[in-house]
Design a protein around this motif. Structure first.
Motif, PDB file in Angstrom:
ATOM      1  N   PHE A  10      34.894 -29.666 -16.771  1.00  0.00           N
ATOM      2  CA  PHE A  10      34.899 -31.032 -17.608  1.00  0.00           C
ATOM      3  C   PHE A  10      34.244 -32.310 -16.073  1.00  0.00           C
ATOM      4  N   GLU A  11      34.730 -30.868 -15.291  1.00  0.00           N
ATOM      5  CA  GLU A  11      34.172 -32.096 -13.205  1.00  0.00           C
ATOM      6  C   GLU A  11      32.997 -31.785 -12.778  1.00  0.00           C
ATOM      7  N   ASP A  12      32.275 -31.598 -14.090  1.00  0.00           N
ATOM      8  CA  ASP A  12      30.582 -31.918 -13.849  1.00  0.00           C
ATOM      9  C   ASP A  12      29.678 -32.281 -14.755  1.00  0.00           C
ATOM     10  N   PHE A  13      30.450 -32.998 -15.517  1.00  0.00           N
ATOM     11  CA  PHE A  13      29.675 -33.980 -16.095  1.00  0.00           C
ATOM     12  C   PHE A  13      30.332 -35.700 -15.091  1.00  0.00           C
ATOM     13  N   ALA A  14      29.450 -36.382 -15.775  1.00  0.00           N
ATOM     14  CA  ALA A  14      28.885 -37.624 -15.255  1.00  0.00           C
ATOM     15  C   ALA A  14      28.455 -38.774 -15.985  1.00  0.00           C
ATOM     16  N   LEU A  15      29.087 -39.846 -15.775  1.00  0.00           N
ATOM     17  CA  LEU A  15      28.346 -40.662 -16.919  1.00  0.00           C
ATOM     18  C   LEU A  15      27.046 -40.857 -16.433  1.00  0.00           C
ATOM     19  N   GLY A  16      26.256 -41.428 -17.528  1.00  0.00           N
ATOM     20  CA  GLY A  16      24.853 -40.744 -17.982  1.00  0.00           C
ATOM     21  C   GLY A  16      23.974 -40.310 -17.069  1.00  0.00           C
ATOM     22  N   GLN A  17      24.613 -38.802 -17.154  1.00  0.00           N
ATOM     23  CA  GLN A  17      23.480 -37.641 -16.410  1.00  0.00           C
ATOM     24  C   GLN A  17      23.014 -37.222 -17.677  1.00  0.00           C
ATOM     25  N   LYS A  18      22.061 -36.885 -17.704  1.00  0.00           N
ATOM     26  CA  LYS A  18      20.917 -35.976 -18.637  1.00  0.00           C
ATOM     27  C   LYS A  18      20.878 -34.808 -18.872  1.00  0.00           C
ATOM     28  N   LEU A  19      20.892 -34.116 -20.385  1.00  0.00           N
ATOM     29  CA  LEU A  19      21.145 -32.905 -20.550  1.00  0.00           C
ATOM     30  C   LEU A  19      19.846 -32.921 -21.315  1.00  0.00           C
ATOM     31  N   PRO A  20      18.927 -31.671 -20.601  1.00  0.00           N
ATOM     32  CA  PRO A  20      18.159 -32.032 -21.807  1.00  0.00           C
ATOM     33  C   PRO A  20      17.953 -30.053 -22.483  1.00  0.00           C
ATOM     34  N   HIS A  21      18.466 -29.505 -23.802  1.00  0.00           N
ATOM     35  CA  HIS A  21      18.609 -28.390 -23.688  1.00  0.00           C
ATOM     36  C   HIS A  21      17.427 -27.270 -24.353  1.00  0.00           C
ATOM     37  N   ALA A  22      18.116 -26.034 -23.980  1.00  0.00           N
ATOM     38  CA  ALA A  22      17.127 -24.901 -23.773  1.00  0.00           C
ATOM     39  C   ALA A  22      16.837 -24.111 -24.969  1.00  0.00           C
ATOM     40  N   THR A  23      15.916 -23.514 -25.322  1.00  0.00           N
ATOM     41  CA  THR A  23      15.519 -23.282 -26.694  1.00  0.00           C
ATOM     42  C   THR A  23      14.992 -23.490 -27.462  1.00  0.00           C
ATOM     43  N   PRO A  24      13.109 -24.677 -28.067  1.00  0.00           N
ATOM     44  CA  PRO A  24      13.387 -25.261 -28.809  1.00  0.00           C
ATOM     45  C   PRO A  24      13.559 -23.898 -30.024  1.00  0.00           C
ATOM     46  N   ARG A  25      14.445 -24.216 -31.415  1.00  0.00           N
ATOM     47  CA  ARG A  25      14.275 -23.552 -32.543  1.00  0.00           C
ATOM     48  C   ARG A  25      13.239 -23.421 -33.622  1.00  0.00           C
ATOM     49  N   THR A  26      12.268 -22.815 -34.100  1.00  0.00           N
ATOM     50  CA  THR A  26      11.452 -22.898 -35.408  1.00  0.00           C
ATOM     51  C   THR A  26      12.318 -22.402 -36.010  1.00  0.00           C
ATOM     52  N   VAL A 142      26.790 -39.226 -31.903  1.00  0.00           N
ATOM     53  CA  VAL A 142      27.637 -39.530 -30.853  1.00  0.00           C
ATOM     54  C   VAL A 142      28.663 -38.198 -31.339  1.00  0.00           C
ATOM     55  N   ARG A 143      29.203 -37.348 -30.112  1.00  0.00           N
ATOM     56  CA  ARG A 143      30.095 -36.064 -30.123  1.00  0.00           C
ATOM     57  C   ARG A 143      31.224 -35.999 -29.162  1.00  0.00           C
ATOM     58  N   TRP A 144      32.412 -35.709 -29.376  1.00  0.00           N
ATOM     59  CA  TRP A 144      33.365 -35.547 -28.608  1.00  0.00           C
ATOM     60  C   TRP A 144      34.003 -34.611 -28.447  1.00  0.00           C
ATOM     61  N   VAL A 145      34.822 -33.403 -27.270  1.00  0.00           N
ATOM     62  CA  VAL A 145      34.727 -32.251 -27.141  1.00  0.00           C
ATOM     63  C   VAL A 145      35.561 -32.563 -25.674  1.00  0.00           C
ATOM     64  N   MET A 146      36.858 -32.064 -26.357  1.00  0.00           N
ATOM     65  CA  MET A 146      37.476 -31.437 -25.262  1.00  0.00           C
ATOM     66  C   MET A 146      37.511 -30.144 -24.367  1.00  0.00           C
ATOM     67  N   VAL A 147      37.186 -30.045 -23.257  1.00  0.00           N
ATOM     68  CA  VAL A 147      36.617 -29.060 -22.072  1.00  0.00           C
ATOM     69  C   VAL A 147      37.804 -29.165 -21.111  1.00  0.00           C
ATOM     70  N   ARG A 148      37.856 -27.870 -20.590  1.00  0.00           N
ATOM     71  CA  ARG A 148      38.881 -27.311 -19.743  1.00  0.00           C
ATOM     72  C   ARG A 148      38.159 -27.985 -18.273  1.00  0.00           C
ATOM     73  N   LYS A 149      39.132 -27.762 -17.492  1.00  0.00           N
ATOM     74  CA  LYS A 149      38.815 -28.185 -15.789  1.00  0.00           C
ATOM     75  C   LYS A 149      38.701 -26.494 -15.087  1.00  0.00           C
ATOM     76  N   ARG A 150      37.288 -26.340 -14.144  1.00  0.00           N
ATOM     77  CA  ARG A 150      37.496 -25.600 -13.701  1.00  0.00           C
ATOM     78  C   ARG A 150      38.299 -25.784 -12.437  1.00  0.00           C
ATOM     79  N   ASP A 151      38.865 -25.923 -11.688  1.00  0.00           N
ATOM     80  CA  ASP A 151      40.153 -26.562 -10.945  1.00  0.00           C
ATOM     81  C   ASP A 151      40.951 -28.251 -11.623  1.00  0.00           C
ATOM     82  N   GLU A 152      42.099 -27.473 -11.033  1.00  0.00           N
ATOM     83  CA  GLU A 152      42.722 -28.587 -11.896  1.00  0.00           C
ATOM     84  C   GLU A 152      43.545 -29.267 -10.899  1.00  0.00           C
TER      85      GLU A 152
END
Length: 349
Positions: A10-26, A142-152
């Motif tokens: 969770f703490e790795d995300f930031a508002l406006g952050q762009k995430l280009p995702h790997a592995t195009p799929r044919t 749009v989706r939303w997901v509950m993500v663990r924190k690395r450090d509480e």
């Protein structure tokens, strides 16, 4: 230094952050055949090249939800590898049809963050866009997901929850180029009921049911290259909240969609997902039932051949839908309800 990817917490995300995702799929005809084997979907548009050509398309497109899952699967290593649960969807618009041979890629943008009160997890909102090899948008959602924190103890970001529309506007629904339902053959489609035969408020009990098999839900999730740990690793999940692997929520959506054929057989094209929630987890051995309610009938400007229905489909586990109301007197979902999906389809008039 480790060369492996632990995924984002969770703490790795930031508002406006762009995430280009790997592995195009044919995607291929084999993917569609396996998808049909997994869910038994019988909608004619995706089953027959000849039927699709009679409606103005060059050939049968892939199932809309197969395209959704492939686009979704790209996002998992960056968004939800450390997720506890995928919570919901909104503002999902299906664009260009996907055909065998198309290559799909996905990019996401973080549009919301909110730490949970327990301080151990947070909710991440992302807007994900899937495109084909020509740069045409095939899906935007749009989706939303509950993500663990690395450090509480790590500080929480300022809460920012995006405002999302309750439904995709009729003007934003995208009808594929060339699609014409004027020659729609209801006999070949296997269902007699057209757009005009449905009324707002009408409920359809789809009668049929399907039991989730351990091998099938994991095979399906691997088909989409979805690597979320909660679906696969029993060594980890036996110590988790439920003590066993959770079925990917999209697997339940596809099961529910296939089961709606009995009663909505001419709803051959998904136009949008307005909102959706996985209200309870599903596990191997659960038997899924579905009923649907017509929320709205939408006339599309300039189109006399097709109309849109806004539907709400409720999936339940181990209890037939006709047996009980979906919510109790306290307004909460019955524990047997696993999916509440609000979506819009195109249907011949």
């Amino acid at each position: 230094m480790s060369k492996t990817n632990p995924g984002n917490y969770f703490e790795d995300f930031a508002l406006g952050q762009k995430l280009p995702h790997a592995t195009p799929r044919t995607v291929t005809e084999g993917d569609q055949a396996l998808y049909t084997a997994l869910y038994g979907s019988r909608f004619a548009l995706q089953s027959s090249d000849e039927f699709a050509r009679s409606l103005g398309l060059p050939r049968a497109p892939l199932d809309d939800l197969l395209a959704f899952h492939v686009v979704f699967g790209k996002t998992v290593p960056d968004v939800s590898l450390n997720a506890i649960a995928n919570l919901g969807y909104a503002n999902c618009v299906f664009g260009a049809p996907v055909y065998p041979g198309d290559t799909l890629s996905t990019e996401s943008v973080v549009i919301g963050l909110k730490e949970n009160s327990n301080g151990k997890t947070g909710v991440v909102y992302v807007n994900s866009t899937g495109v084909n090899q020509r740069g045409e948008t095939v899906l935007d959602y749009v989706r939303w997901v509950m993500v663990r924190k690395r450090d509480e103890a790590s500080p929480a970001p300022s809460a920012s929850v995006p405002e999302l529309p309750k439904a995709v506007a009729a003007s934003d629904l995208l009808i594929p180029e060339g699609l014409d339902f004027a020659k729609f053959d209801t006999m070949l489609a296997g269902a007699p009921h057209r757009w005009g035969d449905y009324e707002v408020g009408e409920k359809v009990d789809h009668v049929d049911a399907m039991t989730i098999e351990e091998a099938e839900h994991q095979m399906a999730t691997r088909l989409y290259q979805n690597t979320a740990k909660v679906h696969f690793n029993q060594h980890v999940e036996k110590e988790g909240r439920f003590g066993r692997r959770i079925v990917y929520g999209g697997h339940v959506i596809s099961l529910a969609r296939a089961l709606t054929f009995n009663g909505l057989g001419n709803a051959v094209k998904i136009a949008a997902i307005n909102g959706g929630a996985h209200t309870a987890p599903s596990f191997a051995g659960d038997t899924i039932y579905v009923w649907s309610e017509v929320l709205d009938k939408v006339e599309l400007p300039g189109r006399s051949d097709l109309g849109a229905l806004r539907l709400r489909s409720i999936a339940t586990k181990d209890r037939a839908c006709a047996d009980f109301p979906d919510r109790g007197e306290d307004g909460r979902f019955d524990p047997a309800v696993v999916l509440d999906l609000d979506y819009t389809i195109f249907m011949p008039r």
